[in-house]
Scaffold this active site. Structure first.
Site, mmCIF file in Angstrom:
data_model
loop_
_atom_site.group_PDB
_atom_site.id
_atom_site.type_symbol
_atom_site.label_atom_id
_atom_site.label_comp_id
_atom_site.label_asym_id
_atom_site.label_seq_id
_atom_site.Cartn_x
_atom_site.Cartn_y
_atom_site.Cartn_z
ATOM 1 C CB SER A 1 -1.484 -1.712 -2.198
ATOM 2 O OG SER A 1 -1.810 -2.267 -3.453
ATOM 3 C CE1 TYR B 1 -5.374 2.212 -3.092
ATOM 4 C CE2 TYR B 1 -3.873 0.815 -4.325
ATOM 5 C CZ TYR B 1 -4.765 0.986 -3.294
ATOM 6 O OH TYR B 1 -5.038 -0.074 -2.451
HETATM 7 P P1 NAD Z 1 -13.324 -0.643 2.158
HETATM 8 O O1 NAD Z 1 -13.917 0.340 1.205
HETATM 9 O O2 NAD Z 1 -14.020 -1.922 2.407
HETATM 10 O O3 NAD Z 1 -13.083 0.066 3.572
HETATM 11 C C1 NAD Z 1 -12.464 1.309 3.687
HETATM 12 C C2 NAD Z 1 -12.996 2.012 4.917
HETATM 13 O O4 NAD Z 1 -12.279 3.263 5.026
HETATM 14 C C3 NAD Z 1 -14.480 2.360 4.849
HETATM 15 O O5 NAD Z 1 -15.131 1.921 6.039
HETATM 16 C C4 NAD Z 1 -14.504 3.881 4.735
HETATM 17 O O6 NAD Z 1 -15.627 4.486 5.380
HETATM 18 C C5 NAD Z 1 -13.201 4.252 5.415
HETATM 19 N N1 NAD Z 1 -12.707 5.567 4.996
HETATM 20 C C6 NAD Z 1 -12.636 6.053 3.731
HETATM 21 N N2 NAD Z 1 -12.171 7.309 3.753
HETATM 22 C C7 NAD Z 1 -11.935 7.623 5.046
HETATM 23 C C8 NAD Z 1 -11.457 8.780 5.700
HETATM 24 N N3 NAD Z 1 -11.145 9.891 5.021
HETATM 25 N N4 NAD Z 1 -11.338 8.753 7.042
HETATM 26 C C9 NAD Z 1 -11.687 7.647 7.749
HETATM 27 N N5 NAD Z 1 -12.145 6.518 7.185
HETATM 28 C C10 NAD Z 1 -12.278 6.514 5.848
HETATM 29 O O7 NAD Z 1 -11.842 -0.877 1.619
HETATM 30 P P2 NAD Z 1 -10.751 -2.027 1.892
HETATM 31 O O8 NAD Z 1 -10.600 -2.783 0.631
HETATM 32 O O9 NAD Z 1 -10.992 -2.741 3.159
HETATM 33 O O10 NAD Z 1 -9.431 -1.112 2.007
HETATM 34 C C11 NAD Z 1 -8.751 -0.864 3.210
HETATM 35 C C12 NAD Z 1 -7.321 -0.511 2.895
HETATM 36 O O11 NAD Z 1 -6.698 -1.618 2.242
HETATM 37 C C13 NAD Z 1 -7.134 0.687 1.962
HETATM 38 O O12 NAD Z 1 -6.043 1.478 2.393
HETATM 39 C C14 NAD Z 1 -6.811 0.044 0.641
HETATM 40 O O13 NAD Z 1 -6.062 0.886 -0.202
HETATM 41 C C15 NAD Z 1 -6.029 -1.159 1.101
HETATM 42 N N6 NAD Z 1 -5.927 -2.247 0.136
HETATM 43 C C16 NAD Z 1 -7.066 -2.833 -0.333
HETATM 44 C C17 NAD Z 1 -6.938 -3.857 -1.259
HETATM 45 C C18 NAD Z 1 -8.143 -4.544 -1.828
HETATM 46 O O14 NAD Z 1 -7.980 -5.261 -2.823
HETATM 47 N N7 NAD Z 1 -9.334 -4.408 -1.250
HETATM 48 C C19 NAD Z 1 -5.673 -4.277 -1.700
HETATM 49 C C20 NAD Z 1 -4.545 -3.644 -1.188
HETATM 50 C C21 NAD Z 1 -4.693 -2.626 -0.278
#
Ligand code: NAD
Length: 260
Positions: free
Chosen positions: A142, A155
């Protein structure tokens, strides 16, 4: 077909960024393993890919469980003859000021982001090393791998930690042709972020609109969210890159919020 017949194990791929990476990889010919806590959503996402002619399966996994990760990776490797790409992407967000953060929530955050990355890496590396055909490990970092924000202590800590793990995997994996890199997205409008908007509005005492404009996108060059496809295209580049020339790196894709 940049990933023809490569097997990609993508955690958290039932939603958001992981789901988009699965779609982009499938279009490039990869065989997809949607590994997610939410089995029904993983199966549904896999079915959507199969309907387009791709090969995909859903597997249930809690990335914080050693047994479940080892079993899920073994199942995936059996189904598709090995593992070539790991995208360690599953993640959640919990926001509180540090002085009010419960130890249980701190540990939960580090478990999902760091234990999950370690366990999936270890399980997939065993296959990549044994297969002798190289591989690519991609961590979903991130901007918070580089920068801090208020309310996000675990985080930010975990996302910084992924860079250390990545660099170590890059050094150890090199002789096996295994590369490791981190993608560092800015805010992407997924369910993870949708949930944070009202929470931050409440904690900071501002409107949801102000959270988006003055907190999330304040430092970008154009006030725009990063998209799931922006992140997936970077994930494709890291997965398809053919040599150890590109390893141990972290790439920020954030509309200029953070500049290296
Ligand atoms: P999201 O909530 O849309 O998807 C996350 C998925 O992870 C979900 O399907 C959930 O069921 C799964 N999950 C959660 N805990 C879990 C576990 N213990 N074991 C297996 N699966 C699990 O979120 P997203 O925004 O797509 O985030 C994905 C990644 O991207 C994360 O690591 C997040 O920190 C990172 N990220 C997101 C953003 C953002 O702005 N959305 C920015 C930077 C980084």
């Amino acid at each position: 077909m940049q990933l023809k017949d490569k097997v990609a194990f993508i955690t958290g791929a039932a939603s958001g960024i992981g789901k988009e990476i699965a779609i982009v990889y499938a279009k490039e010919g990869a065989k997809i393993v949607i590994a997610d806590l939410n089995k029904a959503a993983a199966d549904a996402a896999a079915a959507e890919l199969v309907a387009t002619g791709a090969q995909a399966i859903g597997v249930a996994v809690d990335v914080t469980s050693e047994e479940q990760v080892d079993a899920a990776v073994a199942e995936a490797a059996r189904a598709f003859d090995g593992i070539d790409i790991l995208v360690s992407n599953a993640g959640i967000q919990i926001v509180h000021p540090i002085d009010e953060f419960s130890f249980a929530d701190w540990k939960k955050m580090l478990a999902i982001h760091l234990d999950g990355a370690f366990l999936t890496t270890r399980a997939c590396l065993k296959h990549m090393y044994a297969q002798g055909r190289g591989g690519s490990v991609i961590y979903m970092g991130s901007v918070h791998s580089k920068e801090a924000s208020v309310l996000k202590a675990p985080y930010v800590t975990a996302k910084h930690g992924l860079i250390g793990l990545c660099k170590t995997v890059a050094k150890e994996g090199a002789k096996h042709g295994v590369r490791a890199n981190v993608i560092c997205p800015g805010f992407v409008r997924t369910p993870l972020v949708e949930k944070q908007i009202p929470e931050q509005a409440k904690t900071l005492g501002i409107t949801e609109e102000q959270v988006v404009k003055n907190v999330m996108l304040k430092e970008t060059v154009d006030g725009e969210f990063t998209t799931t496809d922006d992140v997936a295209q970077v994930a494709l580049m890291f997965a398809a890159f053919p040599t150890n020339a590109l390893t141990g790196q972290s790439l920020v894709v954030s509309h200029g919020w953070f500049m290296q």
